[in-house]
Design an enzyme around this catalytic site. Structure first.
Site, mmCIF file in Angstrom:
data_model
loop_
_atom_site.group_PDB
_atom_site.id
_atom_site.type_symbol
_atom_site.label_atom_id
_atom_site.label_comp_id
_atom_site.label_asym_id
_atom_site.label_seq_id
_atom_site.Cartn_x
_atom_site.Cartn_y
_atom_site.Cartn_z
ATOM 1 N N GLU A 422 0.824 -1.207 0.000
ATOM 2 C CA GLU A 422 0.000 0.000 0.000
ATOM 3 C C GLU A 422 0.866 1.269 0.000
ATOM 4 O OE1 GLU A 422 -2.812 -0.378 3.194
ATOM 5 O OE2 GLU A 422 -3.839 -2.053 2.239
ATOM 6 N N GLU A 499 -4.273 -8.833 0.021
ATOM 7 C CA GLU A 499 -4.791 -8.545 1.362
ATOM 8 C C GLU A 499 -6.294 -8.467 1.249
ATOM 9 O OE1 GLU A 499 -2.249 -5.873 3.519
ATOM 10 O OE2 GLU A 499 -3.956 -5.021 4.584
#
Length: 828
Positions: A422, A499
């Site tokens: 991220e 994820e």
């Protein structure tokens, strides 16, 4: 597109200098001596590195050591990092001696990890530093040693506040080794093994080894490597002799043909052993044994991940590095227990979120047969927290990434390198350049594995070229965008859910009625597992369905396998959007995300995943059946199974069979990308039944025959304690652990699902009490004490073996409850 990687890998064991059966090196490291007898003190004395400092009053500790886990929990600390003192300055000092002969060798100290911003001194001289707490490093002691005299190794640590998005721990939290080696040696990470050919039952093993001469004197060297199979039989030996000039290196390439090979695989993690021996002037000076496994990996845009020629769906978990009540301090058995529990849920893959793991993690995965996505960074140059890795990225990223790959590239379990999670550069027009640079470093160090990263922005990384800079695209929390993402990327791109879900829940907590919102006033989240909490999260069912719609994907990695310290979402903050402290909902201070709580006790969601990821017949039912005051009122009952259908019985009365995949369960759903409403899940079976005390029973059927059942009984008042150890026999090495669950039960032995009795533990004999826990995200009781309040009927005791064989006696007692006893045997 097919990516083919044929890899032969070796798993490095913690000590380089190990003796062979018949040949021993002239010098060897004393690992144990460098784990014990360290001195520790918080604060920053000006003369902390000095040999003249009087440190007799400092506290004695053993390594690995995490000072933060000792507490106290306090609202003045950040709940995002566990509400514990993870920052500040502290010193460690170690006194040791070396002989005149040892001082003539090559003497180093190797730290597997120091959290963080460490500076290393020997006898008052600065000799090394490492800001990144997750990466191991070696420091040369040789030039600064004082043979025959007291030597002082000092380590200053300065972890900063607001430096992590989760609990980092603080201290020399991973193993440390003193290495006394001959100047002619194989350096740390100096062995690289691949298999250029694997076919049928044969393999060609290529071992590339660097031998260095750290002295100025030329040496006549004999080098040989022997391979033994999983049964211990020798299968190949190759050697060569050469002259190695002083201050020079020799790169040795050996190729071994192996026949009738046993491949490393998820179901059969066969490990061979390579033993490399160096002789100088006819004397053995180094002997290194390394377990390894042989396997091939391929990645295909249509068939997904292929291991040893067979497609394998990745059923993965993300895991942070803490070990719950033990904190960040590494322990092999605690790591192994975590992964064994994950395997029992059906897990076959691990993502090391979001940093290089401990060597123990990869050793465990090698031995259990779990594949690993090895991740390097949570930040690049743009920070998520003020004092995170972005502060040192420019200076240290290449060293840290190369070191991670060199350390881990020989593990059979590792299948991908992740360059980031991220990363905020996703939003930058030229962020792809950094991704390409990091990906190129990975390929340079190890061309045998693909690169990846976890992308959570949409559509940024798919439009600006960042996603194209890695070999395999990881997608975080975007199941509703899978079709769009696939259409935006070039044909042949390989994807997976890097994820997923981020469901939150508290073990044994059930809120009625079942609604969209979590009940903030309780500080907990319902284990009906429909209330997600954070806006990006969604129930597991959504991802199950999305993965079925995209069978070409590699699979998924759920967030997370175990609850962890810190980041108490949905309480306290909003992930990357919230810098500063997360204390608005104190004392919530640990994670709600996982299907297993901080103590290792299974939540109901564990069984939802097990129902999708395993084949051995199972069935699970929820909630508990103690609803005093609700008599006659309707209670939702859920069942999870991998069988074809389930029948529910309440007090012997059948409420009918439900067929999995046909009889759907409507659950309330609201998350980003899905309008508030309901979702019809084909992965859960449900009934609504009037409550009456007694028993709740489910029977699972396949082909019309019962294959599994489970029963829950209404418990009476708490009357006693039941102790159950995960292992009743452990090793007397001072490091092995037994995890003992204490359950509050009624007079008939039924678990009391809401009991909160405080249980005291007395431990005596051949071990000691290490920690206690209960899995309650809001508990601020210390872990290093002998008592714990039960959370929804359970708490945990951890005992550590001593070094003498014998018996560890455990007694558990609480006012009003009958006392319980158990014993753990210890042996060499």
């Amino acid at each position: 597109m097919l990516m083919l990687f044929r890899i032969f890998t070796i798993s490095l064991i913690p000590i380089l200098l190990l003796s062979c059966v018949a040949e021993k090196p002239a010098f060897s490291a004393n690992k144990e001596a460098f784990h014990h007898g360290w001195l520790f003190q918080k604060g920053d004395p000006a003369d902390g590195a000095s040999t003249a400092l009087t440190d007799a009053g400092w506290r004695k500790v053993n390594i690995p050591h995490d000072w933060a886990i000792e507490g106290p929990f306090d609202k003045k600390y950040n709940a995002r990092t566990g509400g514990l003192p993870v920052h500040g300055v502290a010193w460690y000092r170690k006194h040791f001696t070396v002989s005149e002969e040892e001082a003539k060798q090559h003497v180093t100290v190797f730290f597997d990890g120091v959290m963080n911003n460490s500076t290393i001194y020997l006898n008052g001289e600065k000799i090394g530093e490492r800001p990144f707490g997750y990466m191991g490093f070696e420091v040369d002691l040789t030039p600064h040693l004082r043979p025959g005299k007291d030597n002082v190794l000092a380590v200053r640590l300065a972890p900063e506040d607001l430096a992590s998005r989760w609990y980092s721990g603080a201290g020399i939290y991973r193993n440390v080794r003193l290495k006394v080696e001959h100047p002619v040696r194989v350096p740390e990470w100096g062995t690289y093994i691949t298999t250029p050919k694997i076919k049928d039952g044969e393999a060609t093993v290529k071992i590339e080894t660097t031998v260095e001469n750290t002295s100025t004197i030329d040496a006549e060297v004999s080098f040989r490597t022997t391979i033994t199979d999983p049964a211990g039989a020798k299968v190949a030996t190759i050697g060569k002799g050469f002259r190695l000039p002083g201050s020079a290196k020799e790169n040795i390439v050996q190729e071994f043909p192996l026949f009738n090979i046993l491949r490393w695989d998820i179901g059969s993690p066969y490990l061979y052993t390579a033993t490399s021996i160096i002789e100088v002037n006819g004397k053995v000076v180094q002997s290194k044994q390394s377990p390894f496994g042989i396997r091939s990996i391929e990645f295909d845009a249509e068939e997904g991940f292929i291991l040893n020629g067979k497609p394998v769906e990745l059923k993965g978990v993300c895991m942070h590095h803490d070990l719950g009540p033990l904190g960040a301090a590494v322990n092999y058995r605690a790591t192994e227990r975590q992964m064994e529990i994950m395997q029992s849920m059906g897990v076959n893959a691990l993502r090391t979120s979001h940093n290089p793991p401990s060597p123990e993690v990869l050793d465990v995965c090698d031995r259990l047969g779990i594949v690993v996505l090895d991740e390097a960074f949570d930040e690049w140059g743009i920070g998520k927290v003020p004092n995170g890795y972005s502060k040192v990225f420019d200076k240290w990223h290449e060293r840290d990434l190369r070191d991670m790959i060199r350390r881990d590239r020989n593990h059979p379990s590792v299948i991908m390198w992740s360059i980031g999670n991220e990363i905020l550069e996703q939003r930058e027009k030229e962020g792809y350049k950094v991704a390409q640079m990091l990906s190129d470093i990975c390929h340079d160090e190890d061309p045998t594995r693909p690169t990846t990263a976890g992308f959570n922005y949409w559509p940024g990384p798919y439009k600006n070229g960042m996603a194209a800079a890695v070999d395999i695209v990881g997608i975080n929390y975007k199941p509703w965008q899978y079709d769009n993402i696939v259409s935006m990327m070039p044909e042949g791109t390989i994807f997976y859910g890097s994820e997923t879900s981020s469901m939150t829940s508290s073990r044994g907590v059930y809120h009625l009625p079942i609604e969209h919102d979590f009940q903030r006033e309780t500080g907990h989240v319902s284990s009906y597992d429909v209330v997600t909490g954070p806006f990006w999260a969604y129930p597991p069912d959504i991802e199950f369905d999305a993965q079925e719609q995209h069978p070409e994907f590699l699979g998924e990695f759920i967030w997370t396998g175990f609850d962890y310290l810190g980041e108490p979402t949905p309480y306290g903050g909003r992930d990357n959007s919230t810098n500063g402290y997360w204390n608005d909902d104190w004392p919530s201070k640990s994670s709600y995300f996982a299907p297993v709580d901080l103590s290792g006790h299974k939540k109901d969601r564990f069984y939802l995943y097990q129902s999708q990821w395993t084949e051995e017949p199972m069935v699970h039912v929820l909630p508990h059946w103690n609803w005093e005051g609700m008599e006659g009122k309707e209670i939702p009952v859920y069942a999870y199974t991998n069988a074809e259908e389930v029948e529910l019985f309440v007090n012997g009365k059948s409420y009918g069979k439900k067929v999995k995949g046909k009889d759907l369960t409507e659950i309330p759903v609201e998350f980003r990308g899905y309008e508030k409403g309901t979702y019809a899940s084909k992965y859960r079976l449900s009934w609504t039944v009037p409550y009456a005390p007694g028993n709740l029973k489910v029977v699972a059927y396949t082909g019309g025959k019962p294959v599994a059942e489970k029963e829950i009984r209404t418990a009476g008042v708490p009357a006693g304690i039941r102790l159950e150890a995960d292992r009743s026999a452990i090793t007397a090495d001072g490091e092995d652990l037994s995890f003992i669950t204490a359950t509050v039960v009624d007079k008939d032995g039924n678990p009391c699902p809401m009991a909160d009795n405080t249980i005291t533990f007395d431990v005596s004999g051949a071990g000691k009490l290490e920690a206690v826990s209960n899995g309650d995200q809001r508990s601020v009781e210390l872990f290093q004490t002998n008592k714990r309040k039960a959370f929804n009927g359970k708490c945990l005791l951890i005992v550590r073996s001593g070094k003498s064989t014998g018996t560890i006696e455990v007694e558990a007692y609480s006012p009003g409850l009958s006392t319980a006893n158990t014993s753990i045997s210890t042996s060499k």
